[in-house]
Scaffold this active site. Structure first.
Site, PDB file in Angstrom:
ATOM      1  N   PHE A   1      13.188 -10.548   0.405  1.00  0.00           N
ATOM      2  CA  PHE A   1      13.192 -10.999  -0.990  1.00  0.00           C
ATOM      3  C   PHE A   1      12.828  -9.842  -1.895  1.00  0.00           C
ATOM      4  O   PHE A   1      11.761  -9.237  -1.782  1.00  0.00           O
ATOM      5  CB  PHE A   1      12.204 -12.147  -1.182  1.00  0.00           C
ATOM      6  CG  PHE A   1      12.239 -12.747  -2.559  1.00  0.00           C
ATOM      7  CD1 PHE A   1      13.418 -13.199  -3.119  1.00  0.00           C
ATOM      8  CD2 PHE A   1      11.073 -12.879  -3.300  1.00  0.00           C
ATOM      9  CE1 PHE A   1      13.457 -13.761  -4.393  1.00  0.00           C
ATOM     10  CE2 PHE A   1      11.091 -13.446  -4.565  1.00  0.00           C
ATOM     11  CZ  PHE A   1      12.278 -13.881  -5.115  1.00  0.00           C
ATOM     12  N   GLY A   2      13.723  -9.534  -2.835  1.00  0.00           N
ATOM     13  CA  GLY A   2      13.491  -8.498  -3.831  1.00  0.00           C
ATOM     14  C   GLY A   2      13.127  -9.123  -5.160  1.00  0.00           C
ATOM     15  O   GLY A   2      13.884  -9.940  -5.688  1.00  0.00           O
TER      16      GLY A   2
ATOM     17  N   GLY B   1      10.823  -6.996  -7.397  1.00  0.00           N
ATOM     18  CA  GLY B   1      10.334  -5.862  -8.177  1.00  0.00           C
ATOM     19  C   GLY B   1      11.180  -4.649  -7.847  1.00  0.00           C
ATOM     20  O   GLY B   1      12.400  -4.662  -8.021  1.00  0.00           O
ATOM     21  N   SER B   2      10.562  -3.612  -7.299  1.00  0.00           N
ATOM     22  CA  SER B   2      11.298  -2.379  -7.024  1.00  0.00           C
ATOM     23  C   SER B   2      12.379  -2.557  -5.962  1.00  0.00           C
ATOM     24  O   SER B   2      13.340  -1.778  -5.941  1.00  0.00           O
ATOM     25  CB  SER B   2      10.348  -1.257  -6.618  1.00  0.00           C
ATOM     26  OG  SER B   2       9.669  -1.581  -5.421  1.00  0.00           O
TER      27      SER B   2
ATOM     28  N   GLU C   1       5.702  -0.752   1.921  1.00  0.00           N
ATOM     29  CA  GLU C   1       5.009  -1.877   1.288  1.00  0.00           C
ATOM     30  C   GLU C   1       3.585  -2.089   1.797  1.00  0.00           C
ATOM     31  O   GLU C   1       2.757  -2.636   1.077  1.00  0.00           O
ATOM     32  CB  GLU C   1       5.811  -3.171   1.481  1.00  0.00           C
ATOM     33  CG  GLU C   1       7.221  -3.116   0.908  1.00  0.00           C
ATOM     34  CD  GLU C   1       7.268  -2.963  -0.603  1.00  0.00           C
ATOM     35  OE1 GLU C   1       6.330  -3.401  -1.300  1.00  0.00           O
ATOM     36  OE2 GLU C   1       8.256  -2.393  -1.097  1.00  0.00           O
TER      37      GLU C   1
END
Length: 179
Positions: free
Chosen positions: A8-9, A11-12, A87
């Site tokens: 799941f994206g 943000g960056s 991350e």
């Protein structure tokens, strides 16, 4: 039954996934909100002057719009290793699998990076003005904190997604930088 590794994206990962993406689908994550609730001491700030980065913060009744990204077939292990290095650099995120609701319905089980609210870098609940002041001045190993904000806002807009708090922050940070 879904195939492959989905991430799941929000943000960056929207604009710099760091892995080969085979498919992108607009998706929503229920029970979480996108928030500048993590102090960044590596990528967008320093220990001396932390910046802020986005995280998924648990929020019953809320939802976060983003993109489900499917790693190219055959790259799943390499993708997870790269994502973990990026991350989980300071262990402020948990890596979890959650169900996304893609546009058009159904569900996609995806890897999500969510904030650990007990971690020292967690700073949920900062007023937007304080967030803007931090983002306007912080700089880290991956560049200025405002670049991270502006790229995220631009990519959300390209996808037809809006986040009123991020839009306000982008306008405010631009104003602070022009003063």
């Amino acid at each position: 039954m879904q195939d492959g590794l989905w991430v799941f994206g929000y943000g960056s990962l929207l604009w710099k996934p760091g892995f080969e993406v085979a498919e992108r689908r607009l998706a929503r994550l229920e029970g979480w909100r996108r928030s500048f609730c993590m102090r960044s001491i590596h990528h967008r700030g320093s220990e001396a002057e932390p910046g802020l980065v986005l995280a998924l913060d648990a929020a019953p009744g809320a939802s976060c719009q983003g993109v489900a990204l499917r790693a190219a077939p055959g790259t799943e292990a390499e993708t997870l290793a790269a994502l973990r290095e990026r991350e989980l650099i300071s262990a402020a995120y948990f890596e979890v699998e959650l169900d996304l609701v893609p546009a058009g319905g159904g569900t996609i089980r995806a890897v999500c990076y969510v904030i650990d609210p007990d971690h020292v870098q967690y700073c949920g609940g900062l007023p937007l003005e304080e967030q803007a002041q931090i983002i306007a001045r912080a700089q880290g190993g991956m560049g200025p904190n405002d670049e991270y904000l502006f790229n995220t806002v631009a990519h959300l807009a390209e996808l037809g997604l809006s986040d009123p708090d991020l839009d306000w922050l982008a306008d405010r940070v631009r104003a602070l930088k022009s003063d």
